[in-house]
Write a protein that holds these residues in place. Structure first.
Motif, mmCIF file in Angstrom:
data_model
loop_
_atom_site.group_PDB
_atom_site.id
_atom_site.type_symbol
_atom_site.label_atom_id
_atom_site.label_comp_id
_atom_site.label_asym_id
_atom_site.label_seq_id
_atom_site.Cartn_x
_atom_site.Cartn_y
_atom_site.Cartn_z
ATOM 1 N N LEU A 33 36.551 -15.416 -42.125
ATOM 2 C CA LEU A 33 36.745 -14.888 -40.773
ATOM 3 C C LEU A 33 35.975 -15.706 -39.745
ATOM 4 O O LEU A 33 34.917 -16.256 -40.038
ATOM 5 N N THR A 34 36.522 -15.736 -38.524
ATOM 6 C CA THR A 34 35.833 -16.372 -37.392
ATOM 7 C C THR A 34 34.897 -15.351 -36.752
ATOM 8 O O THR A 34 35.018 -14.146 -36.985
ATOM 9 N N LEU A 35 33.991 -15.842 -35.911
ATOM 10 C CA LEU A 35 33.107 -14.934 -35.169
ATOM 11 C C LEU A 35 33.925 -13.961 -34.320
ATOM 12 O O LEU A 35 33.595 -12.779 -34.236
ATOM 13 N N ASP A 36 34.989 -14.462 -33.699
ATOM 14 C CA ASP A 36 35.824 -13.595 -32.864
ATOM 15 C C ASP A 36 36.478 -12.492 -33.687
ATOM 16 O O ASP A 36 36.526 -11.330 -33.256
ATOM 17 N N GLU A 37 36.976 -12.830 -34.873
ATOM 18 C CA GLU A 37 37.599 -11.811 -35.734
ATOM 19 C C GLU A 37 36.579 -10.762 -36.169
ATOM 20 O O GLU A 37 36.861 -9.566 -36.157
ATOM 21 N N MET A 38 35.377 -11.219 -36.518
ATOM 22 C CA MET A 38 34.327 -10.287 -36.945
ATOM 23 C C MET A 38 33.891 -9.401 -35.778
ATOM 24 O O MET A 38 33.699 -8.197 -35.939
ATOM 25 N N LYS A 39 33.757 -10.012 -34.610
ATOM 26 C CA LYS A 39 33.351 -9.286 -33.402
ATOM 27 C C LYS A 39 34.361 -8.198 -33.085
ATOM 28 O O LYS A 39 34.015 -7.049 -32.810
ATOM 29 N N GLU A 40 35.624 -8.550 -33.152
ATOM 30 C CA GLU A 40 36.699 -7.605 -32.867
ATOM 31 C C GLU A 40 36.700 -6.451 -33.864
ATOM 32 O O GLU A 40 36.811 -5.284 -33.494
ATOM 33 N N GLU A 41 36.560 -6.783 -35.133
ATOM 34 C CA GLU A 41 36.617 -5.776 -36.196
ATOM 35 C C GLU A 41 35.441 -4.804 -36.129
ATOM 36 O O GLU A 41 35.605 -3.608 -36.345
ATOM 37 N N LEU A 42 34.257 -5.310 -35.818
ATOM 38 C CA LEU A 42 33.052 -4.481 -35.837
ATOM 39 C C LEU A 42 32.647 -3.966 -34.460
ATOM 40 O O LEU A 42 31.767 -3.114 -34.357
ATOM 41 N N GLY A 43 33.260 -4.505 -33.406
ATOM 42 C CA GLY A 43 32.918 -4.060 -32.057
ATOM 43 C C GLY A 43 31.511 -4.455 -31.644
ATOM 44 O O GLY A 43 30.875 -3.752 -30.859
ATOM 45 N N LEU A 59 19.681 -16.553 -45.353
ATOM 46 C CA LEU A 59 19.373 -15.925 -46.632
ATOM 47 C C LEU A 59 20.340 -16.347 -47.742
ATOM 48 O O LEU A 59 20.296 -15.811 -48.849
ATOM 49 N N ASN A 60 21.223 -17.291 -47.438
ATOM 50 C CA ASN A 60 22.209 -17.795 -48.402
ATOM 51 C C ASN A 60 23.153 -16.703 -48.918
ATOM 52 O O ASN A 60 23.617 -16.769 -50.048
ATOM 53 N N MET A 61 23.433 -15.720 -48.070
ATOM 54 C CA MET A 61 24.345 -14.648 -48.468
ATOM 55 C C MET A 61 25.772 -14.911 -48.002
ATOM 56 O O MET A 61 26.715 -14.371 -48.563
ATOM 57 N N VAL A 62 25.915 -15.703 -46.947
ATOM 58 C CA VAL A 62 27.242 -16.120 -46.475
ATOM 59 C C VAL A 62 27.226 -17.628 -46.308
ATOM 60 O O VAL A 62 26.154 -18.253 -46.284
ATOM 61 N N GLU A 63 28.408 -18.182 -46.212
ATOM 62 C CA GLU A 63 28.499 -19.622 -46.005
ATOM 63 C C GLU A 63 29.619 -19.930 -45.037
ATOM 64 O O GLU A 63 30.579 -19.176 -44.905
ATOM 65 N N LYS A 64 29.447 -21.052 -44.351
ATOM 66 C CA LYS A 64 30.472 -21.550 -43.446
ATOM 67 C C LYS A 64 31.466 -22.323 -44.304
ATOM 68 O O LYS A 64 31.067 -23.091 -45.179
ATOM 69 N N VAL A 65 32.759 -22.092 -44.066
ATOM 70 C CA VAL A 65 33.782 -22.801 -44.840
ATOM 71 C C VAL A 65 34.701 -23.553 -43.896
ATOM 72 O O VAL A 65 34.821 -23.221 -42.715
#
Length: 169
Positions: A33-43, A59-65
C-alpha cells in the motif's frame, strides 16, 4: 477486531496504537500500500501516517517495496514474525543495555576514585564499596542480556525454543 487487538498489543511494546493499526492494515492487505491508501483506509493525517511508517521501518517490521510502473512508495509487512520479534527486541534491548552500561561504567570509575581517595571518610568509603558491588553485579546482568540478544541475532535461541511446537517434544 484483530487490527485493534494488534494495535493494543503493540502498544504494550512501546509502539503507538496508530502504528499498530497501520501494521494490522498492512497485515491484512493483499498487496503493498501507498501512504495515501493507508491514510484513506485509517483516516489518519499524512504526518501521523509518515511517523508510524518510519517507526515500523526502523523496527524492521515493514519494508518499502518496488513495483514496476508505480512512482509512489509502497509498503508491506515483513512476513517472518519470528525475525520481527528478534529485530524488535535486539534493537530496543541493545540500545538500553548500551546506555545503562555506559552510565554504570562511568559511575564505577567515580566510585573507585572516591574509594581510593585518602580524604574519603570510612563511612563514605564503605557506602561507595557497597554501591560499586551493586553496579558490578548489574553489569554482569547486562552482559548476560547482551549474550541473550546475540542468540536472537544468530537465531541460536531457536535451538532451545523452536518455532515449531512439535520440535519441542
Amino acid at each position: 477486531m484483530v487490527i485493534e487487538a494488534l494495535a493494543q498489543n503493540m502498544n504494550l511494546y512501546g509502539i503507538t496504537q496508530s502504528a499498530g493499526r497501520l501494521y494490522g492494515l498492512l497485515f491484512f492487505a493483499n498487496k503493498p500500500l501507498t501512504l495515501d491508501e493507508m491514510k484513506e483506509e485509517l483516516g489518519m493525517s499524512k504526518t501521523s501516517m509518515s511517523v508510524s511508517v518510519r517507526s515500523l521501518l526502523d523496527l524492521n517490521m515493514v519494508e518499502k517495496v518496488w513495483v514496476k510502473g508505480e512512482r509512489k512508495d509502497l509498503y508491506t509487512i515483513k512476513e517472518d514474525w519470528y525475525q520481527c520479534f528478534f529485530d524488535y527486541f535486539t534493537i530496543k534491548w541493545r540500545a538500553a543495555i548500551m546506555m545503562n552500561s555506559s552510565t554504570m561504567e562511568k559511575s564505577i570509575a567515580k566510585l573507585k576514585q572516591l574509594i581510593d581517595d585518602p580524604n574519603t571518610s570510612e563511612e563514605i568509603r564503605e557506602s561507595a564499596m557497597g554501591d560499586l558491588k551493586k553496579l558490578e553485579e548489574r553489569l554482569n546482568y547486562y552482559d548476560w542480556q547482551d549474550r541473550l540478544i546475540d542468540s536472537f541475532e544468530t537465531q541460536e535461541i531457536l535451538n532451545f525454543v523452536p518455532t515449531d511446537k512439535k520440535k519441542d517434544k
